[in-house]
Design a protein around this motif. Structure first.
Motif, mmCIF file in Angstrom:
data_model
loop_
_atom_site.group_PDB
_atom_site.id
_atom_site.type_symbol
_atom_site.label_atom_id
_atom_site.label_comp_id
_atom_site.label_asym_id
_atom_site.label_seq_id
_atom_site.Cartn_x
_atom_site.Cartn_y
_atom_site.Cartn_z
ATOM 1 N N LEU A 176 0.826 -1.204 0.000
ATOM 2 C CA LEU A 176 0.000 0.000 0.000
ATOM 3 C C LEU A 176 0.866 1.264 0.000
ATOM 4 O O LEU A 176 0.703 2.152 -0.841
ATOM 5 C CB LEU A 176 -0.915 -0.033 1.225
ATOM 6 N N THR A 177 1.802 1.353 0.942
ATOM 7 C CA THR A 177 2.637 2.555 1.017
ATOM 8 C C THR A 177 3.553 2.667 -0.186
ATOM 9 O O THR A 177 3.879 3.765 -0.626
ATOM 10 C CB THR A 177 3.466 2.565 2.308
ATOM 11 N N SER A 178 3.955 1.531 -0.735
ATOM 12 C CA SER A 178 4.777 1.554 -1.944
ATOM 13 C C SER A 178 4.026 2.174 -3.104
ATOM 14 O O SER A 178 4.554 3.032 -3.831
ATOM 15 C CB SER A 178 5.209 0.126 -2.289
ATOM 16 N N ALA A 179 2.779 1.750 -3.294
ATOM 17 C CA ALA A 179 1.981 2.276 -4.403
ATOM 18 C C ALA A 179 1.721 3.765 -4.249
ATOM 19 O O ALA A 179 1.774 4.522 -5.225
ATOM 20 C CB ALA A 179 0.653 1.515 -4.481
ATOM 21 N N VAL A 180 1.483 4.199 -3.029
ATOM 22 C CA VAL A 180 1.192 5.610 -2.786
ATOM 23 C C VAL A 180 2.448 6.470 -2.938
ATOM 24 O O VAL A 180 2.425 7.552 -3.529
ATOM 25 C CB VAL A 180 0.589 5.793 -1.380
ATOM 26 N N ALA A 204 3.309 -1.854 -10.592
ATOM 27 C CA ALA A 204 2.908 -2.380 -9.285
ATOM 28 C C ALA A 204 1.453 -2.850 -9.290
ATOM 29 O O ALA A 204 1.115 -3.861 -8.669
ATOM 30 C CB ALA A 204 3.116 -1.313 -8.211
ATOM 31 N N LEU A 205 0.581 -2.122 -9.998
ATOM 32 C CA LEU A 205 -0.810 -2.561 -10.113
ATOM 33 C C LEU A 205 -0.888 -3.900 -10.851
ATOM 34 O O LEU A 205 -1.705 -4.762 -10.510
ATOM 35 C CB LEU A 205 -1.636 -1.505 -10.840
ATOM 36 N N VAL A 242 -13.078 7.462 -5.631
ATOM 37 C CA VAL A 242 -12.193 8.541 -5.176
ATOM 38 C C VAL A 242 -11.218 8.932 -6.283
ATOM 39 O O VAL A 242 -10.962 10.122 -6.517
ATOM 40 C CB VAL A 242 -11.434 8.119 -3.901
ATOM 41 N N LEU A 243 -10.672 7.941 -6.997
ATOM 42 C CA LEU A 243 -9.723 8.245 -8.068
ATOM 43 C C LEU A 243 -10.390 8.990 -9.224
ATOM 44 O O LEU A 243 -9.766 9.850 -9.857
ATOM 45 C CB LEU A 243 -9.067 6.960 -8.577
ATOM 46 N N LEU A 244 -11.650 8.671 -9.513
ATOM 47 C CA LEU A 244 -12.359 9.404 -10.564
ATOM 48 C C LEU A 244 -12.546 10.862 -10.172
ATOM 49 O O LEU A 244 -12.325 11.777 -10.984
ATOM 50 C CB LEU A 244 -13.715 8.739 -10.840
ATOM 51 N N GLY A 304 -7.476 6.934 -2.759
ATOM 52 C CA GLY A 304 -7.980 6.117 -3.858
ATOM 53 C C GLY A 304 -7.150 4.873 -4.074
ATOM 54 O O GLY A 304 -7.697 3.755 -4.211
ATOM 55 N N LEU A 305 -5.833 5.035 -4.124
ATOM 56 C CA LEU A 305 -4.957 3.878 -4.324
ATOM 57 C C LEU A 305 -5.051 2.911 -3.161
ATOM 58 O O LEU A 305 -5.026 1.687 -3.357
ATOM 59 C CB LEU A 305 -3.511 4.339 -4.509
ATOM 60 N N SER A 306 -5.159 3.447 -1.956
ATOM 61 C CA SER A 306 -5.256 2.578 -0.780
ATOM 62 C C SER A 306 -6.477 1.673 -0.860
ATOM 63 O O SER A 306 -6.400 0.472 -0.558
ATOM 64 C CB SER A 306 -5.312 3.422 0.500
#
Length: 481
Positions: free
Chosen positions: A61-65, A408-409, A242-244, A211-213
């Motif tokens: 999670l923290t990596s993606a953010v 990562a996704l 949220v991302l939208l 959003g990513l989380s």
């Protein structure tokens, strides 16, 4: 004076490249660090298995953010400065994890460790700023391959430490490694000379993080919670919503945390889409091959090997990734990034075809996994070059950070999909069936083909212009004195 400048820049290149490559490998090492002790964590921490699963999830999670956000921070305030801050977070995180006696402190430490992934796109951006144009391709290929190299070698190293010492020694070792890298980065990486203009979008950073989380939690916990459970749907759908909203907000800003207009450029867009598919193809092998090697022989699927043995068997794929760096650089120069990315997909396709024909013998897995490593080494080297050919030097950190996020996704999705397939195939039995592994290989092959097709739609990139620091003037002034 021209000769003096060339020698000085060349002498500084290799230490810089080596330090950034090792730093990238250290970032990926954080993901395999807890693999040897993951099964024992409920007993070690006196917690449930569902709770200890967050030891892995929170790092993802923290990596993606952190990856896209740290790229933007580096463009604005200096890439060297942000790399140093990420290394400090790594050291603090490992000290907290090593000193932890309960789950809460360990999760805080693991969250800080995940921030380290941001050093990879930052390192690539540093290379673009500091190296002559002719050196960028090979250096970027090496940095890109370092992530797979760190993961591949990290598993046997962490397994050895876990089996011969206390589990806390894993984190003390990582803390010492981080401290050594902090000293090297501070001494070798030059201060920045290229900065982006504008301010930092704090609201956008928060929105992107939320959003990513939501999406990452849904992907990581989907198998445990159930893909149609209220929790999974709430996190997944909430994250997308949220991302939208975040995207609509970012398009109205002059200085967004992620410039979606840049991300919508055909070269950047198609490269990022191909990155998702290639990341999926890569991590599918990281899920399927270790399972085959570890399952008992009595299942008629597995080879019954120990975790340390598995680590040493899979490690050559990481070495192959590094060995592909000069090959990828030559391909990028001669045929271009698009053809290089297609070549990567072809090589990985051969790997999965071989796995479909037979993955019951050790040599078959060794060859197939090495082919995946070769393909990823080529493909991951081409993507940053394609991105840099489509953006300005002041956008390099953020643009490559977004590309790393796309990969990562892809890897996160592969872990969830392959885990679900193997879990479904083991229903009513004690282990996944051969049919389950075959289906996994088919889906991985399909993702690889998709990556190759998407790469064909990437427009021809414009040349990458490096920012070369002229140090000869200073040397000339010094000689006159």
């Amino acid at each position: 004076m021209r000769k003096a400048r060339s020698v000085t820049v060349d002498q500084r290149s290799w230490p810089l490249i080596a330090v950034l490559a090792i730093t990238g490998a250290c970032a990926s090492f954080m993901f395999t660090l807890v693999v040897p002790i993951q099964a024992q964590l409920p007993e070690l921490l006196n917690s449930s298995r569902q709770a200890t699963a967050w030891v892995v999830t929170i790092t993802l999670l923290t990596s993606a953010v952190a990856t896209p956000i740290s790229g933007r921070l580096g463009d604005l305030f200096g890439k060297r400065k942000v790399i140093i801050l990420l290394l400090i977070a790594l050291i603090v995180g490992n000290i907290l994890a090593a000193a932890s006696t309960g789950l809460t402190m360990l999760l805080v430490g693991r969250a800080l460790q995940g921030l380290m992934t941001g050093v990879i796109p930052l390192g690539i951006a540093v290379l673009r700023d500091q190296l002559p144009a002719k050196r960028i391709g090979g250096a970027v290929a090496l940095i890109s391959g370092s992530f797979g190299f760190g993961s591949a070698l990290g598993l046997p190293i962490s397994a050895f430490i876990a089996e011969t010492m206390n589990w806390n020694a894993l984190f003390w070792t990582a803390a010492v490694l981080g401290l050594a890298l902090l000293v090297l980065v501070a001494r070798i990486v030059p201060k920045d000379t290229v900065f982006a203009t504008g301010g930092f979008d704090y609201v956008g950073a928060v929105g992107l993080s939320i959003g990513l989380s939501g999406i990452i939690v849904a992907i990581a916990q989907g198998n445990a919670w159930g893909w149609t459970s209220p929790g999974t749907l709430a996190f997944g759908c909430g994250g997308i919503a949220v991302l939208l909203a975040w995207g609509a907000f970012e398009l109205r800003l002059k200085d967004p945390v992620v410039d979606l207009r840049v991300a919508a450029r055909p070269t950047v867009l198609m490269t990022n889409l191909a990155s998702i598919a290639l990341g999926f193809a890569f991590f599918s092998s990281a899920v399927l091959f270790p399972q085959i090697l570890q399952l008992p022989v009595s299942t008629e699927v597995g080879l019954g090997m120990s975790l340390m043995a598995i680590g040493f068997i899979l490690a050559p794929a990481g070495l192959v990734q590094i060995a592909m760096a000069p090959v990828a650089a030559r391909l990028n120069r001669t045929v271009g990034g698009r053809a290089t990315l297609v070549t990567s997909a072809v090589v990985i396709s051969f790997a999965y075809v071989l796995a479909l024909l037979g993955a019951t013998e050790l040599w078959q897995i060794l060859v197939a996994n090495a082919l995946v490593g070769a393909g990823i080494g080529i493909g991951y080297a081409s993507m940053p070059m394609l991105i840099m050919g489509a953006v300005d030097s002041t956008e390099t950190g953020a643009a490559n950070g977004l590309n790393s996020l796309m990969r990562a996704l892809g890897t996160g999705s592969a872990a969830a999909v392959m885990g679900a397939i193997l879990a479904a195939s083991s229903a009513g039995t004690s282990a996944p069936t051969a049919a389950g592994f075959q289906l996994g290989f088919v889906i991985a092959l399909g993702a690889t083909v998709a990556a190759g097709v998407l790469a064909l739609f990437i427009p021809k990139p414009r040349p990458v212009h490096a920012v070369v620091i002229d140090v000869s003037a200073g040397m000339a002034d010094e000689s006159r004195r």
